[in-house]
Design an enzyme around this catalytic site. Sequence first.
Site, PDB file in Angstrom:
ATOM      1  N   SER A 142       0.808  -1.213   0.000  1.00  0.00           N
ATOM      2  CA  SER A 142       0.000   0.000   0.000  1.00  0.00           C
ATOM      3  C   SER A 142       0.842   1.264   0.000  1.00  0.00           C
ATOM      4  O   SER A 142       0.306   2.358  -0.180  1.00  0.00           O
ATOM      5  CB  SER A 142      -0.927   0.012   1.227  1.00  0.00           C
ATOM      6  OG  SER A 142      -0.181  -0.129   2.424  1.00  0.00           O
ATOM      7  N   HIS A 180      -1.668  -2.805  -6.561  1.00  0.00           N
ATOM      8  CA  HIS A 180      -2.309  -2.498  -5.289  1.00  0.00           C
ATOM      9  C   HIS A 180      -3.825  -2.557  -5.403  1.00  0.00           C
ATOM     10  O   HIS A 180      -4.451  -1.685  -5.994  1.00  0.00           O
ATOM     11  CB  HIS A 180      -1.855  -1.108  -4.815  1.00  0.00           C
ATOM     12  CG  HIS A 180      -2.406  -0.727  -3.487  1.00  0.00           C
ATOM     13  ND1 HIS A 180      -2.666   0.587  -3.134  1.00  0.00           N
ATOM     14  CD2 HIS A 180      -2.776  -1.479  -2.410  1.00  0.00           C
ATOM     15  CE1 HIS A 180      -3.154   0.617  -1.909  1.00  0.00           C
ATOM     16  NE2 HIS A 180      -3.233  -0.617  -1.452  1.00  0.00           N
ATOM     17  N   GLU A 188      -4.159   0.129  -8.380  1.00  0.00           N
ATOM     18  CA  GLU A 188      -3.046   1.007  -8.703  1.00  0.00           C
ATOM     19  C   GLU A 188      -1.916   0.140  -9.279  1.00  0.00           C
ATOM     20  O   GLU A 188      -1.434  -0.768  -8.611  1.00  0.00           O
ATOM     21  CB  GLU A 188      -2.550   1.735  -7.457  1.00  0.00           C
ATOM     22  CG  GLU A 188      -3.503   2.786  -6.933  1.00  0.00           C
ATOM     23  CD  GLU A 188      -2.974   3.498  -5.693  1.00  0.00           C
ATOM     24  OE1 GLU A 188      -3.180   4.718  -5.572  1.00  0.00           O
ATOM     25  OE2 GLU A 188      -2.346   2.830  -4.838  1.00  0.00           O
ATOM     26  N   ASN A 221      -3.369   6.490  -1.106  1.00  0.00           N
ATOM     27  CA  ASN A 221      -2.916   6.601   0.277  1.00  0.00           C
ATOM     28  C   ASN A 221      -2.097   7.862   0.537  1.00  0.00           C
ATOM     29  O   ASN A 221      -2.044   8.345   1.669  1.00  0.00           O
ATOM     30  CB  ASN A 221      -2.141   5.355   0.685  1.00  0.00           C
ATOM     31  CG  ASN A 221      -3.062   4.182   0.946  1.00  0.00           C
ATOM     32  OD1 ASN A 221      -4.212   4.357   1.321  1.00  0.00           O
ATOM     33  ND2 ASN A 221      -2.565   2.969   0.734  1.00  0.00           N
TER      34      ASN A 221
END
Length: 279
Positions: free
Chosen positions: A115, A134, A146, A184
């Site tokens: 992540s 991801h 991702e 994130n």
Amino acid sequence: MKIAVFGAGTMGSGIAQVFAQNGHQVLLYASSVSSAQKHKDKLGASLQKRVEKGKMAQEALDALMANIFCEEQSACADADLIIECVKEEMGTKKALLKELDEICKPECVFASNTSSLSVSEMGAGLKHPVIGMHFFNPVPSMKLVEVIRGANTTQETFEFIYNLSKEIGKDPVEVNEAPGFVVNKILIPMINEAIVVLETGVASVEDIDKAMQLGANHPMGPLALADFIGLDICLAIMDTIYNDTCDSKYRAATLLRKMVRGGQLGKKSGKGFYDYSKK
């Protein structure tokens, strides 16, 4: 295609489900074959409830489960793709990939479900290409993947993972490696700021979440979301971004660090910003 998924927890099981339901053969790995089998059985039991509610055909469930295998690690030698979902710790990931680098066929691609960590660092010194893939939780229903290019990611490897993501029903985005990637890098600092607002006494847990739900149209408040993600994971991502950028705006909230030290990790521990022990 033969996919080997290392790490059979929530993310790994979800990834295995998505690939298996799209006709791929999936090898599911945990700390042991018996542990992986327990995770497979748990997945099967969960999906059986969907069958009972009429949300899934029994034939579809049977076909999906028949595509998931729990075998020794040596069975991944002829896998076309490795997806690692092990502990979000660079040393753990590098050790696993180094081990697999010795046994997997040359054309196998290594993908990390990290992540926030560097896929370039993970791939350093390996013969196999490493790329970020991801997924988001819950994997079966979240559309985003991702696809993260590392420093040495080839166009061929990128296109393979990008197109495969679309084939299994996901909607991928191209990301150049950076700490936290896209989601994130934006989301976790926002959650961290919500924790700062709480610890400085600006508003209560409930009112912070209510404010963001009604004022920013978020489906879930940032503190409830932190509990869902896991406060330990939020802290690890904040530390990764801070350590890579040395920018004080990414310093983790003191309250976040204190709660993680106290084992208050959110839903998975029964208590975080909310108490789940009575629910």
